[in-house]
Scaffold this motif. Structure first.
Motif, PDB file in Angstrom:
ATOM      1  N   ARG A  54       0.833  -1.207   0.000  1.00  0.00           N
ATOM      2  CA  ARG A  54       0.000   0.000   0.000  1.00  0.00           C
ATOM      3  C   ARG A  54       0.872   1.263   0.000  1.00  0.00           C
ATOM      4  O   ARG A  54       0.620   2.206  -0.755  1.00  0.00           O
ATOM      5  CB  ARG A  54      -0.938  -0.006   1.212  1.00  0.00           C
ATOM      6  CG  ARG A  54      -1.921   1.156   1.220  1.00  0.00           C
ATOM      7  CD  ARG A  54      -2.836   1.150   2.450  1.00  0.00           C
ATOM      8  NE  ARG A  54      -2.149   1.836   3.549  1.00  0.00           N
ATOM      9  CZ  ARG A  54      -1.680   1.254   4.653  1.00  0.00           C
ATOM     10  NH1 ARG A  54      -1.818  -0.024   4.843  1.00  0.00           N
ATOM     11  NH2 ARG A  54      -1.072   1.950   5.588  1.00  0.00           N
ATOM     12  N   LEU A  55       1.922   1.256   0.820  1.00  0.00           N
ATOM     13  CA  LEU A  55       2.807   2.413   0.900  1.00  0.00           C
ATOM     14  C   LEU A  55       3.567   2.610  -0.412  1.00  0.00           C
ATOM     15  O   LEU A  55       3.663   3.720  -0.923  1.00  0.00           O
ATOM     16  CB  LEU A  55       3.779   2.255   2.073  1.00  0.00           C
ATOM     17  CG  LEU A  55       4.747   3.401   2.321  1.00  0.00           C
ATOM     18  CD1 LEU A  55       4.023   4.721   2.502  1.00  0.00           C
ATOM     19  CD2 LEU A  55       5.609   3.079   3.539  1.00  0.00           C
ATOM     20  N   ARG A  56       4.078   1.518  -0.979  1.00  0.00           N
ATOM     21  CA  ARG A  56       4.787   1.603  -2.259  1.00  0.00           C
ATOM     22  C   ARG A  56       3.862   2.165  -3.345  1.00  0.00           C
ATOM     23  O   ARG A  56       4.258   3.037  -4.117  1.00  0.00           O
ATOM     24  CB  ARG A  56       5.323   0.242  -2.686  1.00  0.00           C
ATOM     25  CG  ARG A  56       6.125   0.297  -3.994  1.00  0.00           C
ATOM     26  CD  ARG A  56       6.525  -1.082  -4.500  1.00  0.00           C
ATOM     27  NE  ARG A  56       7.200  -1.911  -3.544  1.00  0.00           N
ATOM     28  CZ  ARG A  56       8.517  -1.930  -3.310  1.00  0.00           C
ATOM     29  NH1 ARG A  56       9.305  -1.123  -4.000  1.00  0.00           N
ATOM     30  NH2 ARG A  56       9.042  -2.740  -2.424  1.00  0.00           N
ATOM     31  N   GLN A  57       2.638   1.690  -3.393  1.00  0.00           N
ATOM     32  CA  GLN A  57       1.673   2.149  -4.396  1.00  0.00           C
ATOM     33  C   GLN A  57       1.422   3.655  -4.262  1.00  0.00           C
ATOM     34  O   GLN A  57       1.425   4.391  -5.254  1.00  0.00           O
ATOM     35  CB  GLN A  57       0.362   1.380  -4.255  1.00  0.00           C
ATOM     36  CG  GLN A  57      -0.702   1.794  -5.239  1.00  0.00           C
ATOM     37  CD  GLN A  57      -2.014   1.062  -5.001  1.00  0.00           C
ATOM     38  OE1 GLN A  57      -2.243   0.455  -3.958  1.00  0.00           O
ATOM     39  NE2 GLN A  57      -2.885   1.124  -5.986  1.00  0.00           N
ATOM     40  N   ARG A  58       1.221   4.127  -3.029  1.00  0.00           N
ATOM     41  CA  ARG A  58       0.970   5.558  -2.806  1.00  0.00           C
ATOM     42  C   ARG A  58       2.177   6.396  -3.206  1.00  0.00           C
ATOM     43  O   ARG A  58       2.040   7.447  -3.823  1.00  0.00           O
ATOM     44  CB  ARG A  58       0.625   5.802  -1.338  1.00  0.00           C
ATOM     45  CG  ARG A  58      -0.747   5.240  -0.975  1.00  0.00           C
ATOM     46  CD  ARG A  58      -1.118   5.552   0.442  1.00  0.00           C
ATOM     47  NE  ARG A  58      -1.412   6.979   0.554  1.00  0.00           N
ATOM     48  CZ  ARG A  58      -1.388   7.653   1.691  1.00  0.00           C
ATOM     49  NH1 ARG A  58      -1.074   7.043   2.808  1.00  0.00           N
ATOM     50  NH2 ARG A  58      -1.680   8.931   1.721  1.00  0.00           N
ATOM     51  N   LEU A  59       3.372   5.929  -2.838  1.00  0.00           N
ATOM     52  CA  LEU A  59       4.590   6.681  -3.150  1.00  0.00           C
ATOM     53  C   LEU A  59       4.876   6.705  -4.643  1.00  0.00           C
ATOM     54  O   LEU A  59       5.272   7.739  -5.188  1.00  0.00           O
ATOM     55  CB  LEU A  59       5.784   6.109  -2.378  1.00  0.00           C
ATOM     56  CG  LEU A  59       5.756   6.354  -0.870  1.00  0.00           C
ATOM     57  CD1 LEU A  59       6.811   5.507  -0.182  1.00  0.00           C
ATOM     58  CD2 LEU A  59       5.940   7.825  -0.549  1.00  0.00           C
ATOM     59  N   GLU A  60       4.677   5.577  -5.323  1.00  0.00           N
ATOM     60  CA  GLU A  60       4.897   5.536  -6.769  1.00  0.00           C
ATOM     61  C   GLU A  60       3.924   6.463  -7.492  1.00  0.00           C
ATOM     62  O   GLU A  60       4.304   7.133  -8.454  1.00  0.00           O
ATOM     63  CB  GLU A  60       4.773   4.101  -7.289  1.00  0.00           C
ATOM     64  CG  GLU A  60       5.969   3.239  -6.925  1.00  0.00           C
ATOM     65  CD  GLU A  60       5.823   1.780  -7.328  1.00  0.00           C
ATOM     66  OE1 GLU A  60       4.697   1.337  -7.696  1.00  0.00           O
ATOM     67  OE2 GLU A  60       6.837   1.053  -7.254  1.00  0.00           O
ATOM     68  N   LEU A  61       2.686   6.500  -7.023  1.00  0.00           N
ATOM     69  CA  LEU A  61       1.690   7.402  -7.614  1.00  0.00           C
ATOM     70  C   LEU A  61       2.140   8.857  -7.461  1.00  0.00           C
ATOM     71  O   LEU A  61       2.154   9.619  -8.433  1.00  0.00           O
ATOM     72  CB  LEU A  61       0.326   7.191  -6.943  1.00  0.00           C
ATOM     73  CG  LEU A  61      -0.796   8.125  -7.385  1.00  0.00           C
ATOM     74  CD1 LEU A  61      -1.165   7.865  -8.845  1.00  0.00           C
ATOM     75  CD2 LEU A  61      -2.006   7.947  -6.492  1.00  0.00           C
ATOM     76  N   LEU A  62       2.535   9.245  -6.257  1.00  0.00           N
ATOM     77  CA  LEU A  62       2.981  10.616  -5.999  1.00  0.00           C
ATOM     78  C   LEU A  62       4.253  10.954  -6.773  1.00  0.00           C
ATOM     79  O   LEU A  62       4.416  12.075  -7.246  1.00  0.00           O
ATOM     80  CB  LEU A  62       3.212  10.828  -4.502  1.00  0.00           C
ATOM     81  CG  LEU A  62       1.956  10.850  -3.642  1.00  0.00           C
ATOM     82  CD1 LEU A  62       2.315  10.777  -2.166  1.00  0.00           C
ATOM     83  CD2 LEU A  62       1.121  12.081  -3.949  1.00  0.00           C
ATOM     84  N   GLN A  63       5.130   9.985  -6.904  1.00  0.00           N
ATOM     85  CA  GLN A  63       6.405  10.185  -7.592  1.00  0.00           C
ATOM     86  C   GLN A  63       6.188  10.540  -9.067  1.00  0.00           C
ATOM     87  O   GLN A  63       6.959  11.299  -9.644  1.00  0.00           O
ATOM     88  CB  GLN A  63       7.227   8.901  -7.469  1.00  0.00           C
ATOM     89  CG  GLN A  63       8.692   9.039  -7.696  1.00  0.00           C
ATOM     90  CD  GLN A  63       9.404   7.728  -7.416  1.00  0.00           C
ATOM     91  OE1 GLN A  63       8.948   6.662  -7.824  1.00  0.00           O
ATOM     92  NE2 GLN A  63      10.527   7.807  -6.731  1.00  0.00           N
ATOM     93  N   LYS A  64       5.131  10.022  -9.664  1.00  0.00           N
ATOM     94  CA  LYS A  64       4.853  10.238 -11.085  1.00  0.00           C
ATOM     95  C   LYS A  64       4.082  11.528 -11.364  1.00  0.00           C
ATOM     96  O   LYS A  64       3.986  11.960 -12.511  1.00  0.00           O
ATOM     97  CB  LYS A  64       4.046   9.061 -11.632  1.00  0.00           C
ATOM     98  CG  LYS A  64       4.819   7.764 -11.642  1.00  0.00           C
ATOM     99  CD  LYS A  64       3.941   6.607 -12.048  1.00  0.00           C
ATOM    100  CE  LYS A  64       4.684   5.291 -11.890  1.00  0.00           C
ATOM    101  NZ  LYS A  64       3.817   4.139 -12.101  1.00  0.00           N
ATOM    102  N   MET A  65       3.529  12.142 -10.326  1.00  0.00           N
ATOM    103  CA  MET A  65       2.690  13.328 -10.515  1.00  0.00           C
ATOM    104  C   MET A  65       3.522  14.603 -10.594  1.00  0.00           C
ATOM    105  O   MET A  65       4.550  14.727  -9.941  1.00  0.00           O
ATOM    106  CB  MET A  65       1.712  13.477  -9.348  1.00  0.00           C
ATOM    107  CG  MET A  65       0.662  12.418  -9.281  1.00  0.00           C
ATOM    108  SD  MET A  65      -0.401  12.763  -7.832  1.00  0.00           S
ATOM    109  CE  MET A  65      -1.642  11.522  -8.039  1.00  0.00           C
ATOM    110  N   ASP A  66       3.017  15.564 -11.382  1.00  0.00           N
ATOM    111  CA  ASP A  66       3.622  16.893 -11.362  1.00  0.00           C
ATOM    112  C   ASP A  66       2.929  17.714 -10.272  1.00  0.00           C
ATOM    113  O   ASP A  66       1.991  17.246  -9.626  1.00  0.00           O
ATOM    114  CB  ASP A  66       3.552  17.556 -12.737  1.00  0.00           C
ATOM    115  CG  ASP A  66       2.132  17.859 -13.216  1.00  0.00           C
ATOM    116  OD1 ASP A  66       1.205  18.025 -12.377  1.00  0.00           O
ATOM    117  OD2 ASP A  66       1.930  17.940 -14.437  1.00  0.00           O
TER     118      ASP A  66
END
Length: 172
Positions: A102-114
């Protein structure tokens, strides 16, 4: 050696809300003495508080007991420094394996956003109910990403069969 590597602040050990308050006050004073601009101090301080609260709430290494009152101490580390003209805040702690996906998914999502996408996502999440098992408003990581000047960096390393060492780096 820490000064040579740009480290302004380093803490490793057990954290509580009281210790967090004292460390935050020390950090703010140090940055003010170094003539850091107010906007940068606010961003660094805010990210530091969010990361330290994540350690307090989610570290898999805790000491519980009673010392006149119930006490919960959570183990982790926080390092703040400068690198390439920017501040960085690194936090690390042990987390349970069940929390990694869950944490990895949230961080990867945020990492890809501008920045605009993070801002919109933040507003959307404010309207949502907190996640199950959350001990906060579930927007702490979004707050961190909003203040970052670069995509957040993170890593998970297995240290036991059911635990991982989690590290998060934010540049401001």
């Amino acid at each position: 050696m820490l000064d040579a590597r740009g480290i302004l602040f380093s803490f490793s050990g057990y954290l509580s809300e009281g210790i967090l308050y004292s460390l935050g006050d020390t950090l703010r004073q140090k940055m003010t003495l170094d003539d850091t601009d107010v906007t940068t101090i606010k961003k660094v301080f805010s990210v530091f508080i969010e990361q330290a609260q994540n350690i307090i709430r989610y570290s898999a290494e805790k000491v519980l007991g009673t010392v006149g009152k119930n006490v919960e101490l959570s183990s982790g580390m926080v390092i703040i420094g400068t690198e390439n003209g920017k501040f960085f805040i690194v936090c690390a702690n042990t987390i349970l394996e069940e929390d990694v996906p869950r944490l990895r998914q949230r961080l990867e999502l945020l990492q890809k956003m501008d920045k605009d996408e993070i801002k919109a996502y933040y507003k959307e999440q404010l309207r949502e109910a907190p996640e199950e098992k959350s001990r906060g408003a579930t927007i702490g990581l979004i707050e961190i990403a909003r203040r970052a000047s670069e995509p957040i960096e993170f890593d998970f390393e297995r240290i036991e069969s059911d635990k991982f060492f989690f590290c998060l780096k934010v540049s401001i």
